[in-house]
Design a protein around this motif. Structure first.
Motif, PDB file in Angstrom:
ATOM      1  N   GLY A   1      -9.829  -4.822 -11.430  1.00  0.00           N
ATOM      2  CA  GLY A   1     -11.276  -4.945 -11.297  1.00  0.00           C
ATOM      3  C   GLY A   1     -11.744  -5.623 -10.024  1.00  0.00           C
ATOM      4  N   MET A   2     -10.872  -5.714  -9.011  1.00  0.00           N
ATOM      5  CA  MET A   2     -11.268  -6.313  -7.731  1.00  0.00           C
ATOM      6  C   MET A   2     -12.268  -5.401  -7.020  1.00  0.00           C
ATOM      7  SD  MET A   2      -7.759  -7.493  -5.878  1.00  0.00           S
ATOM      8  CE  MET A   2      -6.694  -8.739  -6.522  1.00  0.00           C
ATOM      9  N   THR A   3     -13.173  -6.021  -6.257  1.00  0.00           N
ATOM     10  CA  THR A   3     -14.006  -5.209  -5.377  1.00  0.00           C
ATOM     11  C   THR A   3     -13.128  -4.712  -4.239  1.00  0.00           C
ATOM     12  OG1 THR A   3     -14.636  -6.982  -3.866  1.00  0.00           O
ATOM     13  CG2 THR A   3     -16.023  -6.686  -5.850  1.00  0.00           C
ATOM     14  N   SER A   4     -13.621  -3.748  -3.501  1.00  0.00           N
ATOM     15  CA  SER A   4     -12.815  -3.225  -2.400  1.00  0.00           C
ATOM     16  C   SER A   4     -12.588  -4.279  -1.322  1.00  0.00           C
ATOM     17  CB  SER A   4     -13.426  -1.948  -1.821  1.00  0.00           C
ATOM     18  OG  SER A   4     -14.759  -2.142  -1.448  1.00  0.00           O
ATOM     19  N   TRP A   5     -13.561  -5.169  -1.108  1.00  0.00           N
ATOM     20  CA  TRP A   5     -13.368  -6.237  -0.123  1.00  0.00           C
ATOM     21  C   TRP A   5     -12.441  -7.326  -0.650  1.00  0.00           C
ATOM     22  CZ3 TRP A   5     -13.741  -6.189   4.858  1.00  0.00           C
ATOM     23  CH2 TRP A   5     -14.592  -5.264   5.462  1.00  0.00           C
ATOM     24  N   ASP A   6     -12.483  -7.595  -1.962  1.00  0.00           N
ATOM     25  CA  ASP A   6     -11.520  -8.541  -2.554  1.00  0.00           C
ATOM     26  C   ASP A   6     -10.103  -8.024  -2.330  1.00  0.00           C
ATOM     27  OD1 ASP A   6     -13.536 -10.179  -3.543  1.00  0.00           O
ATOM     28  OD2 ASP A   6     -13.413  -9.380  -5.591  1.00  0.00           O
ATOM     29  N   PHE A   7      -9.909  -6.724  -2.543  1.00  0.00           N
ATOM     30  CA  PHE A   7      -8.580  -6.147  -2.380  1.00  0.00           C
ATOM     31  C   PHE A   7      -8.159  -6.162  -0.915  1.00  0.00           C
ATOM     32  CE2 PHE A   7      -5.468  -2.590  -2.273  1.00  0.00           C
ATOM     33  CZ  PHE A   7      -4.520  -3.167  -3.100  1.00  0.00           C
ATOM     34  N   PHE A   8      -9.115  -5.934  -0.008  1.00  0.00           N
ATOM     35  CA  PHE A   8      -8.834  -6.030   1.422  1.00  0.00           C
ATOM     36  C   PHE A   8      -8.250  -7.410   1.736  1.00  0.00           C
ATOM     37  CE2 PHE A   8     -10.017  -7.446   5.661  1.00  0.00           C
ATOM     38  CZ  PHE A   8      -9.637  -6.388   6.468  1.00  0.00           C
ATOM     39  N   ASP A   9      -8.937  -8.468   1.268  1.00  0.00           N
ATOM     40  CA  ASP A   9      -8.485  -9.847   1.514  1.00  0.00           C
ATOM     41  C   ASP A   9      -7.124 -10.104   0.875  1.00  0.00           C
ATOM     42  OD1 ASP A   9     -10.817 -10.399   2.921  1.00  0.00           O
ATOM     43  OD2 ASP A   9     -11.835 -11.280   1.186  1.00  0.00           O
ATOM     44  N   TYR A  10      -6.955  -9.633  -0.361  1.00  0.00           N
ATOM     45  CA  TYR A  10      -5.706  -9.818  -1.103  1.00  0.00           C
ATOM     46  C   TYR A  10      -4.539  -9.153  -0.378  1.00  0.00           C
ATOM     47  CZ  TYR A  10      -2.420  -9.555  -5.029  1.00  0.00           C
ATOM     48  OH  TYR A  10      -1.317  -9.653  -5.836  1.00  0.00           O
ATOM     49  N   LEU A  11      -4.730  -7.903   0.034  1.00  0.00           N
ATOM     50  CA  LEU A  11      -3.672  -7.152   0.713  1.00  0.00           C
ATOM     51  C   LEU A  11      -3.325  -7.786   2.055  1.00  0.00           C
ATOM     52  CD1 LEU A  11      -2.148  -4.591  -0.138  1.00  0.00           C
ATOM     53  CD2 LEU A  11      -3.740  -3.269   1.250  1.00  0.00           C
ATOM     54  N   LEU A  12      -4.341  -8.244   2.774  1.00  0.00           N
ATOM     55  CA  LEU A  12      -4.104  -8.903   4.066  1.00  0.00           C
ATOM     56  C   LEU A  12      -3.335 -10.209   3.868  1.00  0.00           C
ATOM     57  CD1 LEU A  12      -4.579  -8.895   7.124  1.00  0.00           C
ATOM     58  CD2 LEU A  12      -6.763 -10.023   6.707  1.00  0.00           C
ATOM     59  N   ASP A  13      -3.772 -10.990   2.872  1.00  0.00           N
ATOM     60  CA  ASP A  13      -3.152 -12.293   2.616  1.00  0.00           C
ATOM     61  C   ASP A  13      -1.735 -12.163   2.073  1.00  0.00           C
ATOM     62  OD1 ASP A  13      -3.195 -15.200   2.316  1.00  0.00           O
ATOM     63  OD2 ASP A  13      -3.310 -14.805   0.165  1.00  0.00           O
ATOM     64  N   LYS A  14      -1.521 -11.279   1.109  1.00  0.00           N
ATOM     65  CA  LYS A  14      -0.238 -11.192   0.409  1.00  0.00           C
ATOM     66  C   LYS A  14       0.786 -10.291   1.097  1.00  0.00           C
ATOM     67  CE  LYS A  14      -1.577 -13.685  -3.128  1.00  0.00           C
ATOM     68  NZ  LYS A  14      -1.170 -15.080  -3.203  1.00  0.00           N
ATOM     69  N   ALA A  15       0.312  -9.246   1.815  1.00  0.00           N
ATOM     70  CA  ALA A  15       1.260  -8.282   2.394  1.00  0.00           C
ATOM     71  C   ALA A  15       1.075  -8.072   3.890  1.00  0.00           C
ATOM     72  CB  ALA A  15       1.149  -6.941   1.667  1.00  0.00           C
ATOM     73  N   ASN A  16       0.077  -8.723   4.479  1.00  0.00           N
ATOM     74  CA  ASN A  16      -0.225  -8.538   5.894  1.00  0.00           C
ATOM     75  C   ASN A  16      -0.448  -7.066   6.222  1.00  0.00           C
ATOM     76  OD1 ASN A  16      -0.762  -9.584   8.431  1.00  0.00           O
ATOM     77  ND2 ASN A  16       1.335  -9.290   9.131  1.00  0.00           N
ATOM     78  N   VAL A  17      -1.196  -6.396   5.326  1.00  0.00           N
ATOM     79  CA  VAL A  17      -1.513  -4.972   5.476  1.00  0.00           C
ATOM     80  C   VAL A  17      -3.029  -4.836   5.508  1.00  0.00           C
ATOM     81  CG1 VAL A  17      -1.430  -2.713   4.330  1.00  0.00           C
ATOM     82  CG2 VAL A  17       0.605  -4.172   4.362  1.00  0.00           C
ATOM     83  N   VAL A  18      -3.513  -4.012   6.430  1.00  0.00           N
ATOM     84  CA  VAL A  18      -4.945  -3.774   6.567  1.00  0.00           C
ATOM     85  C   VAL A  18      -5.248  -2.333   6.163  1.00  0.00           C
ATOM     86  CG1 VAL A  18      -6.861  -3.623   8.214  1.00  0.00           C
ATOM     87  CG2 VAL A  18      -5.192  -5.463   8.414  1.00  0.00           C
ATOM     88  N   GLY A  19      -6.308  -2.176   5.408  1.00  0.00           N
ATOM     89  CA  GLY A  19      -6.798  -0.847   5.037  1.00  0.00           C
ATOM     90  C   GLY A  19      -8.305  -0.856   5.125  1.00  0.00           C
TER      91      GLY A  19
END
Length: 103
Positions: A50-68
């Protein structure tokens, strides 16, 4: 020219292979892809938990160093979705997927 067509075909195949690597890696990570457009160099997925798309952006950047790309950037109906691209090198694509699997 034929050489130009061959080069273009090789580039398309390269990026489509990256897309395949991303899709298979996300499946291994239990993240479901959405086939918005098949045979496209972009991979769409629903944001988890249920994350927003920007929450997931932050999560992916923080946890995997991946940008989308957050889906909300495509308009209100894009909220809850996220886009990854296959336009990287094969090596960086594999490395990014390995980091995502470890999240």
């Amino acid at each position: 020219s034929d050489a130009g067509k061959e080069q273009l075909s090789a580039q398309v195949a390269y990026y489509m292979n990256n897309a395949k690597v991303i899709k298979e890696g996300l499946k291994d990570a239990r993240i479901q892809c959405i086939e918005a457009v098949s045979n496209a160099p972009y991979i769409w997925l629903e944001t988890p938990k249920g994350m927003t798309s920007w929450d997931f952006f932050d999560y992916l950047l923080d946890k995997a160093n991946v940008v989308g790309t957050p889906g909300s950037g495509f308009g209100p109906s894009g909220e809850g979705y996220f886009r990854l691209t296959a336009f990287g090198t094969y090596e960086s694509t594999v490395a990014a997927i390995e980091r995502i699997k470890k999240m």
